[in-house]
Write an enzyme that holds these catalytic residues in place. Structure first.
Site, PDB file in Angstrom:
ATOM      1  CG  ASN A 165      -4.661   4.203   0.638  1.00  0.00           C
ATOM      2  OD1 ASN A 165      -4.001   3.617  -0.225  1.00  0.00           O
ATOM      3  ND2 ASN A 165      -4.411   4.101   1.936  1.00  0.00           N
ATOM      4  CB  CYS A 187      -3.949  -1.238   4.819  1.00  0.00           C
ATOM      5  SG  CYS A 187      -2.903  -1.272   6.272  1.00  0.00           S
ATOM      6  CG  ASN A 213       2.146   1.538   4.477  1.00  0.00           C
ATOM      7  OD1 ASN A 213       2.997   2.433   4.410  1.00  0.00           O
ATOM      8  ND2 ASN A 213       1.838   0.828   3.430  1.00  0.00           N
ATOM      9  CE  LYS A 247      -6.973   1.500   4.074  1.00  0.00           C
ATOM     10  NZ  LYS A 247      -5.688   1.914   4.699  1.00  0.00           N
ATOM     11  CD  GLU A 275      -4.867   4.912   6.030  1.00  0.00           C
ATOM     12  OE1 GLU A 275      -4.387   4.061   6.803  1.00  0.00           O
ATOM     13  OE2 GLU A 275      -5.363   4.610   4.935  1.00  0.00           O
ATOM     14  CD  GLU A 319      -2.193   1.319   2.986  1.00  0.00           C
ATOM     15  OE1 GLU A 319      -1.512   0.854   3.928  1.00  0.00           O
ATOM     16  OE2 GLU A 319      -3.326   1.822   3.146  1.00  0.00           O
TER      17      GLU A 319
HETATM   18  N1  ING Z   1      -3.007   0.661   8.816  1.00  0.00           N
HETATM   19  C1  ING Z   1      -3.447  -0.083   9.919  1.00  0.00           C
HETATM   20  C2  ING Z   1      -4.143  -1.377   9.548  1.00  0.00           C
HETATM   21  O1  ING Z   1      -5.348  -1.495   9.517  1.00  0.00           O
HETATM   22  C3  ING Z   1      -4.327  -0.196  12.124  1.00  0.00           C
HETATM   23  C4  ING Z   1      -4.232   0.692  10.906  1.00  0.00           C
HETATM   24  C5  ING Z   1      -3.169  -0.650  12.746  1.00  0.00           C
HETATM   25  C6  ING Z   1      -5.558  -0.592  12.574  1.00  0.00           C
HETATM   26  C7  ING Z   1      -3.270  -1.526  13.836  1.00  0.00           C
HETATM   27  C8  ING Z   1      -5.675  -1.451  13.672  1.00  0.00           C
HETATM   28  C9  ING Z   1      -4.529  -1.919  14.310  1.00  0.00           C
HETATM   29  O2  ING Z   1      -3.393  -2.341   9.359  1.00  0.00           O
HETATM   30  C10 ING Z   1      -3.670   1.004   7.671  1.00  0.00           C
HETATM   31  N2  ING Z   1      -2.966   1.735   6.779  1.00  0.00           N
HETATM   32  O3  ING Z   1      -4.836   0.698   7.486  1.00  0.00           O
END
Ligand code: ING
Length: 307
Positions: free
Chosen positions: A109, A175, A200, A126, A145, A46
């Site tokens: 995204n 993601c 990411n 996204k 985001e 991503e």
């Molecule tokens: N990053 C993360 C994901 O869903 C996140 C945001 C991190 C959510 C950890 C929950 C726990 O993997 C992106 N870019 O969506």
């Protein structure tokens, strides 16, 4: 059997000051290695062209827009398309898309699927945007985001594309989408046999830091479940490592329709892992335990859509 060789091309950190040209050069190295290992497709993360800029708050729209691509391919990404066409390899690429629609500028995204002739066969924007919209200075880093992107307006698509001598049905997600079971089911209902999902993912999750040590477990849990419950191959591709002082999860992987992990990265740098994926193996699930026509009861699931 319809066997295709697929590569997950994990990227290590991308510095804020790193140019797209420098990143594209790293991606071309991985693409060439993928070709040398017989890959028909190679998948990148991503937002693969830049650092993960939603970790910073700014109100300077010009600064934000500088992270976005106004055309794809553009001057800096054309070398990637040209190399792919020369090598005869398809690819999945995540990037920040600045789109003009009916005279209105939109920020998405986005990911694209490019076939081995270098033709863009599919685009995805996204749907599940995580994080928050306003500056939250209590966090060690932001996750903006919801501020910098609009929710995708293309739904979850499926595309028939060249896969070795035959064709396969491919899907895409990005993601946070991978954490929602609906993502996989909407792809599965379209017959998707292989889904590419770049991510990411910071290890530290400020709202619930006691889950930090579970990020790797949750990452694989959701993709292995999604693969199995819909009988599809899943390629999860990380931007990994300590990027601008933020640790990002690696463990990019290739998962079989049975839910088994068949390949996984073991570094948090630029790393390619590959696997020979028989798309016909999806039938072992789609024709039996997850034969939607025979066993699924959508009338009973109304709550999922109506609420
Ligand atoms: N990053 C993360 C994901 O869903 C996140 C945001 C991190 C959510 C950890 C929950 C726990 O993997 C992106 N870019 O969506």
């Amino acid at each position: 059997s319809r066997k295709i060789t697929v590569g997950a091309a994990q990227l290590g950190p991308i510095a804020r000051t790193e140019s797209r040209r420098q990143v594209v050069a790293r991606m071309i190295d991985l693409m060439r290695e993928a070709k040398s290992r017989g890959c028909h497709y190679v998948a990148f993360p991503e937002l693969a062209l830049t650092t993960f800029f939603p970790r910073w708050y700014t109100e300077n729209q010009a600064e934000i827009d500088a992270w976005f691509e106004t055309e794809m391919p553009g001057p800096e990404t054309l070398p990637l398309f040209e190399e792919a066409r020369k090598l005869g390899i398809g690819f999945y690429l995540g990037y920040a898309e600045l789109a003009q629609e009916d005279g209105v500028t939109h920020h998405y995204n986005t990911s694209i699927l490019v076939d081995p002739t270098g033709t863009i066969v599919g685009k995805y924007r996204k749907v599940h945007l995580p994080g928050h919209r306003e500056h939250e200075p209590w966090r060690a880093f932001q996750h903006l985001e919801k501020r910098y992107f609009e929710r995708g307006n293309l739904g979850f698509g499926a595309w028939r594309a060249q896969a070795a001598a035959e064709k396969g049905i491919f899907g895409m997600a990005l993601c946070n989408d991978r954490r929602w079971p609906e993502t996989y089911r909407v792809l599965g209902l379209q017959g998707v046999e292989m889904a590419f999902i770049g991510y990411n993912t910071p290890i530290h999750y400020p709202p619930v830091p006691e889950h930090d040590h579970l990020q790797g477990f949750h990452n694989h849990l959701v993709m292995q479940a999604g693969a199995y419950q819909n009988g599809m191959w899943i390629v999860g591709i990380a931007k990994a490592g300590k990027e601008e002082d933020c640790d990002l999860l690696g463990q990019s992987c290739i998962i079989a329709p049975t839910g088994e992990m068949v390949a996984m990265c073991s570094t948090v740098e630029d790393e390619l892992v590959t696997s020979v994926c028989d798309l016909d193996r999806c039938r072992e699930l789609k024709d039996n335990v997850f034969n939607f026509g025979l066993h699924r009861e959508p009338e009973t699931y109304r709550l999922i859509v109506d609420t």
